[in-house]
Each structure stands twice: as structure tokens, then as C-alpha cells.
Write an enzyme that holds these catalytic residues in place. Structure first.
Site, PDB file in Angstrom:
ATOM      1  N   LYS A   1       0.835  -1.223   0.000  1.00 23.39           N
ATOM      2  CA  LYS A   1       0.000   0.000   0.000  1.00 23.39           C
ATOM      3  C   LYS A   1       0.860   1.260   0.000  1.00 23.39           C
ATOM      4  O   LYS A   1       0.594   2.211  -0.747  1.00 23.39           O
ATOM      5  CB  LYS A   1      -0.933   0.002   1.238  1.00 23.39           C
ATOM      6  CG  LYS A   1      -1.887  -1.175   1.295  1.00 23.39           C
ATOM      7  CD  LYS A   1      -2.678  -1.202   2.583  1.00 23.39           C
ATOM      8  CE  LYS A   1      -1.861  -1.517   3.804  1.00 23.39           C
ATOM      9  NZ  LYS A   1      -1.304  -2.884   3.869  1.00 23.39           N
TER      10      LYS A   1
ATOM     11  N   GLN B   1      -3.255  -2.234   7.325  1.00 27.84           N
ATOM     12  CA  GLN B   1      -3.599  -3.657   7.411  1.00 27.84           C
ATOM     13  C   GLN B   1      -4.292  -4.110   6.109  1.00 27.84           C
ATOM     14  O   GLN B   1      -4.031  -3.559   5.071  1.00 27.84           O
ATOM     15  CB  GLN B   1      -4.464  -3.956   8.642  1.00 27.84           C
ATOM     16  CG  GLN B   1      -3.728  -3.841   9.971  1.00 27.84           C
ATOM     17  CD  GLN B   1      -3.522  -2.412  10.451  1.00 27.84           C
ATOM     18  OE1 GLN B   1      -4.480  -1.669  10.616  1.00 27.84           O
ATOM     19  NE2 GLN B   1      -2.304  -2.022  10.697  1.00 27.84           N
TER      20      GLN B   1
HETATM   21  P1  GDP Z   1       2.293  -2.157   3.089  1.00 27.96           P
HETATM   22  O1  GDP Z   1       2.186  -2.388   4.548  1.00 27.96           O
HETATM   23  O2  GDP Z   1       1.075  -2.630   2.358  1.00 27.96           O
HETATM   24  O3  GDP Z   1       2.661  -0.759   2.722  1.00 27.96           O
HETATM   25  O4  GDP Z   1       3.479  -3.104   2.566  1.00 27.96           O
HETATM   26  P2  GDP Z   1       4.908  -3.294   3.279  1.00 27.96           P
HETATM   27  O5  GDP Z   1       5.727  -2.096   3.051  1.00 27.96           O
HETATM   28  O6  GDP Z   1       4.749  -3.755   4.688  1.00 27.96           O
HETATM   29  O7  GDP Z   1       5.455  -4.555   2.501  1.00 27.96           O
HETATM   30  C1  GDP Z   1       5.627  -4.574   1.126  1.00 27.96           C
HETATM   31  C2  GDP Z   1       7.097  -4.890   0.825  1.00 27.96           C
HETATM   32  O8  GDP Z   1       7.240  -5.229  -0.536  1.00 27.96           O
HETATM   33  C3  GDP Z   1       8.013  -3.717   1.052  1.00 27.96           C
HETATM   34  O9  GDP Z   1       9.265  -4.178   1.452  1.00 27.96           O
HETATM   35  C4  GDP Z   1       8.092  -3.073  -0.329  1.00 27.96           C
HETATM   36  O10 GDP Z   1       9.279  -2.338  -0.532  1.00 27.96           O
HETATM   37  C5  GDP Z   1       8.060  -4.285  -1.204  1.00 27.96           C
HETATM   38  N1  GDP Z   1       7.436  -4.122  -2.516  1.00 27.96           N
HETATM   39  C6  GDP Z   1       6.360  -3.359  -2.875  1.00 27.96           C
HETATM   40  N2  GDP Z   1       6.030  -3.575  -4.151  1.00 27.96           N
HETATM   41  C7  GDP Z   1       6.895  -4.502  -4.615  1.00 27.96           C
HETATM   42  C8  GDP Z   1       7.056  -5.177  -5.875  1.00 27.96           C
HETATM   43  O11 GDP Z   1       6.295  -4.974  -6.815  1.00 27.96           O
HETATM   44  N3  GDP Z   1       8.072  -6.085  -5.973  1.00 27.96           N
HETATM   45  C9  GDP Z   1       8.911  -6.343  -4.953  1.00 27.96           C
HETATM   46  N4  GDP Z   1       9.881  -7.258  -5.144  1.00 27.96           N
HETATM   47  N5  GDP Z   1       8.791  -5.735  -3.757  1.00 27.96           N
HETATM   48  C10 GDP Z   1       7.795  -4.854  -3.592  1.00 27.96           C
HETATM   49  P1  IMO Z   2       0.231  -2.920   7.268  1.00 31.82           P
HETATM   50  O1  IMO Z   2      -0.535  -1.621   7.309  1.00 31.82           O
HETATM   51  C1  IMO Z   2       0.461  -7.126   8.351  1.00 31.82           C
HETATM   52  C2  IMO Z   2      -1.420  -8.303  12.135  1.00 31.82           C
HETATM   53  C3  IMO Z   2      -0.498  -8.776  13.237  1.00 31.82           C
HETATM   54  C4  IMO Z   2      -1.429  -9.736  13.957  1.00 31.82           C
HETATM   55  C5  IMO Z   2      -2.777  -9.027  13.872  1.00 31.82           C
HETATM   56  C6  IMO Z   2      -3.141  -8.180  15.071  1.00 31.82           C
HETATM   57  O2  IMO Z   2       1.706  -2.733   7.263  1.00 31.82           O
HETATM   58  O3  IMO Z   2      -0.259  -3.790   6.174  1.00 31.82           O
HETATM   59  P2  IMO Z   2      -2.324  -5.872  16.097  1.00 31.82           P
HETATM   60  O4  IMO Z   2      -0.958  -5.364  16.398  1.00 31.82           O
HETATM   61  O5  IMO Z   2      -3.080  -5.046  15.122  1.00 31.82           O
HETATM   62  O6  IMO Z   2      -3.111  -6.156  17.339  1.00 31.82           O
HETATM   63  O7  IMO Z   2      -2.083  -7.309  15.398  1.00 31.82           O
HETATM   64  O8  IMO Z   2      -2.708  -8.197  12.731  1.00 31.82           O
HETATM   65  N1  IMO Z   2      -1.084  -6.960  11.585  1.00 31.82           N
HETATM   66  C7  IMO Z   2      -0.505  -6.768  10.389  1.00 31.82           C
HETATM   67  N2  IMO Z   2      -0.052  -7.657   9.473  1.00 31.82           N
HETATM   68  N3  IMO Z   2       0.493  -5.800   8.081  1.00 31.82           N
HETATM   69  C8  IMO Z   2       0.014  -4.904   8.974  1.00 31.82           C
HETATM   70  O9  IMO Z   2      -0.096  -3.587   8.692  1.00 31.82           O
HETATM   71  C9  IMO Z   2      -0.477  -5.368  10.210  1.00 31.82           C
HETATM   72  N4  IMO Z   2      -0.996  -4.777  11.307  1.00 31.82           N
HETATM   73  C10 IMO Z   2      -1.372  -5.750  12.130  1.00 31.82           C
HETATM   74  O10 IMO Z   2       0.626  -9.435  12.707  1.00 31.82           O
HETATM   75  O11 IMO Z   2      -1.522 -10.935  13.236  1.00 31.82           O
END
Ligand code: GDP
Ligand code: IMO
Ligand code: MG
Length: 419
Positions: free
Chosen positions: A16, A221
Site C-alpha cells: 500500500k 492492514q
Molecule cells: P504495506 O504495509 O502494504 O505498505 O506493505 P509493506 O511495506 O509492509 O510490505 C511490502 C514490501 O514489498 C516492502 O518491502 C516493499 O518495498 C516491497 N514491494 C512493494 N512492491 C513490490 C514489488 O512490486 N516487488 C517487490 N519485489 N517488492 C515490492
Molecule cells: P500494514 O498496514 C500485516 C497483524 C499482526 C497480527 C494481527 C493483530 O503494514 O499492512 P495488532 O498489532 O493489530 O493487534 O495485530 O494483525 N497486523 C498486520 N499484518 N500488516 C500490517 O499492517 C499489520 N498490522 C497488524 O501481525 O496478526
């Protein structure tokens, strides 16, 4: 003018943060509407990799307003650290506003989170231990403290009252803790929180829409972690779905425009709970390794599996998704046969939807799709992708009955392909 919403359709970490950053240039305001520092949203540009927890992902676009909405819960200590980390990058940061109605995560909320998880033992939720559950419990229990309360003369008194309640609750648990240091850090960090404008954000949003400002609401999330519709009790404590943008920002339902649903080309989950299409073999290990699947907030290894169509359809329906964005397509390169879970078997019966019994042993039923060898990370135009990539995308669009408008092939801003 209507506000667009961007949210995750799986169990979080779909990418996201990256897509919000990519889309920010089209918007005037980027607003977080729920969750708190349990989120970890990663952005990559000009060789910089940055993870945001509370701050909206439009923060690196000068001229854009970033708003932390009333539905968000804020830990001032984590917020302060985020601000320090952003300032250390020495690149321009855009304006940040905070809703007076956003709730505060107290040090004792974090202790209660940890105590509750410890008491649950093997049945633990796998919480990020950021105090999310206890803070939302105090919000709905009508005991919480809000950002707008910080300036009240009796703030300290109200803090003490809530703290004492928490201490009584902590006494029920077999849990040792040390509060003094945490409290000092918490009160010190309030100064940073105070240095930003605290506003009546619902009025601000109404006026912005009236004045034709473009708003993007950024979810945290994912739909399958939603408190109502996720795999309860293995969920977070807020509404992560489009409806959460209405309650978490004060946007009326008829003022929602596009809904961007973000999903990975496969599936991951961090923490406990059901995951029907989870892989425990070499392919699962490959997805984890190539996708670098470690939690952005806790560093925990993410569980990996195949894409889950009934779960995605469920998320699309609940959110009213108008456009899909597929992330991490590059991670599937080199896999001969890609599998997609199209149905489940529940008590010997084949079903095509996500049932109430989503915590039972749903047996996934798969369709095989042909994989591709080409490394997609350098691709500048989707038309140059192998035909198997196009087949995978077209098949997904057909079964999900929603167009896929963006395909992401790497973590960097530039590794974003449009259809
Ligand atoms: P969010 O919580 O939804 O914003 O996602 P996160 O940042 O927690 O996790 C997504 C991970 O995938 C991060 O390390 C990003 O840098 C990486 N990422 C996002 N888009 C891509 C993609 O298209 N390819 C790869 N290989 N990594 C990606
Ligand atoms: P983003 O925004 C992935 C998961 C935790 C746990 C459950 C409850 O980066 O996608 P909490 O701390 O909310 O009480 O945890 O939800 N969890 C996530 N998993 N991405 C997240 O956020 C999360 N935020 C909470 O691992 O299973
Ligand atoms: Mg994340």
C-alpha cells in the site's frame, strides 16, 4: 468531489505504501483513517528505502497535505521517532495535520497488549504489541484519551486515572513490567506531537471536498484483518475496509469515489491465524526469499502461499473495489507452475466462497497456470512482458470481475507498470 480510497485486500503488507507514494502526485490530501503503528508502509525512491508507521505515505511530496484521521491510534513515542527519521533524510517533507479526535496509545496499553498475548499462550493473536487492541478497547469503552485532550488542564489527571485502571487490569495477569521509563519517554514525546497542527479533521475534509480538493484515504492492514470481516479473532481491532474511511475521516458513504484494492500476486500473512493456501515447501521458501518477506514493523518472517481467489472476491465485494493493483509480480518469475486457489473444501463439500468457518481447516483447491522465466524488475512497459504474465493478469481480471490497472514489478517508485 469524491474521495478515493486505497486499501489492502489480503492480510496486510500488500504494498500500500508504495502505491500511495506513486499516486500522491495526483492528490492534494493523503489521509490515514485507521490502525496505528502496527502498520509498516515501505516507500522506495532515489535509492532511499523508508518505512512509515503512523504518518501517511504522501509525506515525501512537498505541497501535499498529509492528515492523520480520527480513526487512527497514535503512540507519541513512535510518532516522534518517525519524525526524527524523516528529518534525518534531509529531503523536503510535506505538511502534516493531526485529528484532535485520534486516540492516544498509552504506555500501559502496550503493556496490556503484551500481558494479554502472554496469557493466551499458543492461542496468541500474534499482535505487533503496539497497544492497538487495548487502545481501541478504551475508545469503544469510552475511556480513551485523544490528541485534543493533550492541551486540557486536567490532562495529567485523566492520564493518571486511565493508568490506574490499566494497572488494576495488569494485576490480573502474571506479567512483570517496568513503567517509569516508558512513561517518561511518553510524556517527553508529547512535545513533538504538540508541535504539529491539531485540527477538527472532519470539517477540514468536508471543506476540502467542497473546494474540489482531491483526497486519497490510505488504509492500513488488510481486509482479512478487519475486526468484523477478517479471520476473527486473528484480526486487528479496527475496520480496515472502505467503511473505515467513512468513520475514520468523517467522509459520507456517498462521497467515496474510486476504491483501489491492492493485492500481491501471491499471498502472505504475519502473525497467527488461518491461511488456507499457505505453502510449507520449497516454493514457499522461494517466495519468502525472493519477496524478502519480513514484517516492516516487527521484522518477523511472513508466511507465504498462493493467491486465494475466494478470499480476494470477498474483499472486493466488502470494499466495493473499482480498480485492482497487483504487486510483486516480479517475485513469481522462475516458477514453472503458478497455482491459484479457486475453491475450498469444507467438510467434504466444495465451496467457492469464504465461509464463517474460516478458522476451520479449509482445504484449498487449485488451478494451475503457466509461469514465466523473465526477470520483470527491469521492465519498462507491460506490453514487453511474456505472454504468461498477460494470461495470469487476464485470468485474474476475469475471475475477480474487476480491472487490474497497475502491475508492480519491484519496490521502487519507478518499477510500476500501467495498463
Ligand atoms: P504495506 O504495509 O502494504 O505498505 O506493505 P509493506 O511495506 O509492509 O510490505 C511490502 C514490501 O514489498 C516492502 O518491502 C516493499 O518495498 C516491497 N514491494 C512493494 N512492491 C513490490 C514489488 O512490486 N516487488 C517487490 N519485489 N517488492 C515490492
Ligand atoms: P500494514 O498496514 C500485516 C497483524 C499482526 C497480527 C494481527 C493483530 O503494514 O499492512 P495488532 O498489532 O493489530 O493487534 O495485530 O494483525 N497486523 C498486520 N499484518 N500488516 C500490517 O499492517 C499489520 N498490522 C497488524 O501481525 O496478526
Ligand atoms: Mg506493512
Amino acid at each position: 468531489m469524491k474521495a478515493d480510497v486505497l486499501l489492502g485486500l489480503q492480510w496486510g503488507d500488500e504494498g500500500k505504501g508504495k502505491i500511495v507514494d506513486v499516486l500522491t502526485s495526483k492528490y492534494d490530501i493523503i489521509a490515514r483513517f485507521q490502525g496505528g503503528p502496527n502498520a509498516g508502509h515501505t516507500l522506495e525512491f532515489n535509492g532511499i528505502k523508508h518505512v512509515l508507521h503512523t504518518i501517511p505515505s504522501g509525506i515525501f511530496h512537498p505541497g501535499v497535505i498529509n492528515l492523520i484521521g480520527n480513526g487512527v491510534v497514535i503512540d507519541p513515542v513512535i510518532f516522534e521517532r518517525e519524525i526524527i527519521d524523516i528529518k534525518a533524510l534531509n529531503i523536503p517533507m510535506s505538511e502534516l495535520l493531526i485529528s484532535k479526535k485520534a486516540h492516544l496509545i498509552l504506555p500501559t496499553h502496550k503493556l496490556l497488549d503484551a500481558a494479554s498475548e502472554k496469557a493466551k499462550g499458543k492461542e496468541k493473536i500474534g499482535s505487533t504489541l503496539k497497544g492497538i487492541g487495548p487502545t481501541y478497547m478504551d475508545k469503544t469503552g469510552r475511556n480513551g484519551l485523544r490528541v485534543g485532550d493533550i492541551s486540557a488542564i486536567d490532562f495529567k489527571k485523566r492520564y493518571e486515572k486511565l493508568k490506574q485502571k490499566h494497572i488494576q487490569l495488569l494485576n490480573f495477569f502474571d506479567f512483570e513490567y517496568e513503567l517509569e521509563k516508558l512513561e517518561k519517554a511518553w510524556f517527553d514525546s508529547l512535545e513533538t506531537l504538540k508541535s504539529f497542527a491539531h485540527i477538527e479533521s472532519e470539517h477540514y475534509i468536508h471543506n476540502a471536498l467542497k473546494n474540489n480538493k482531491k483526497i486519497l484515504a490510505e488504509g492500513a492492514q488488510g481486509a482479512l484483518l478487519d475486526i468484523d470481516f477478517g479471520s476473527y479473532p486473528f484480526v486487528t481491532s479496527s475496520n480496515t475496509i472502505t467503511a473505515g474511511a467513512c468513520t475514520g475521516l468523517g467522509i459520507a458513504p456517498n462521497k467515496i469515489g474510486e476504491v483501489f484494492g491492492i493485492f500481491k500476486a501471491y499471498c502472505t500473512r504475519v502473525g497467527s491465524g488461518p491461511f488456507p493456501s499457505e505453502l510449507f515447501d520449497k516454493v514457499g521458501d522461494q517466495l519468502a526469499k525472493v519477496g524478502n518477506e519480513f514484517g516492516s514493523t516487527t521484522g518477523r518472517a511472513r508466511r507465504c502461499g498462493w493467491i486465494d481467489i475466494p478470499a480476494l472476491k470477498y474483499a472486493i465485494n466488502i470494499n466495493g473495489v473499482t480498480q485492482l493493483m497487483m504487486m510483486k509480480a516480479d517475485v513469481l518469475s522462475g516458477i514453472d507452475t503458478i497455482k491459484a486457489c479457486t475453491h475450498y473444501e469444507l467438510n467434504g463439500v466444495k465451496i467457492d466462497y469464504l465461509p464463517f468457518e474460516d478458522n476451520e481447516d479449509l482445504i484449498p483447491i487449485y488451478k494451475d497456470l503457466k509461469g514465466w522465466k523473465m526477470d520483470l524488475m527491469q521492465l519498462k512497459n507491460l506490453s514487453l512482458a511474456p505472454k504468461e504474465v498477460h494470461e495470469y493478469i487476464s485470468w485474474l481480471e476475469e475471475v475477480l470481475e474487476t480491472p487490474i490497472t497497475i502491475v508492480s514489478v519491484g519496490p521502487d517508485r519507478n518499477q510500476t507498470l500501467y495498463r
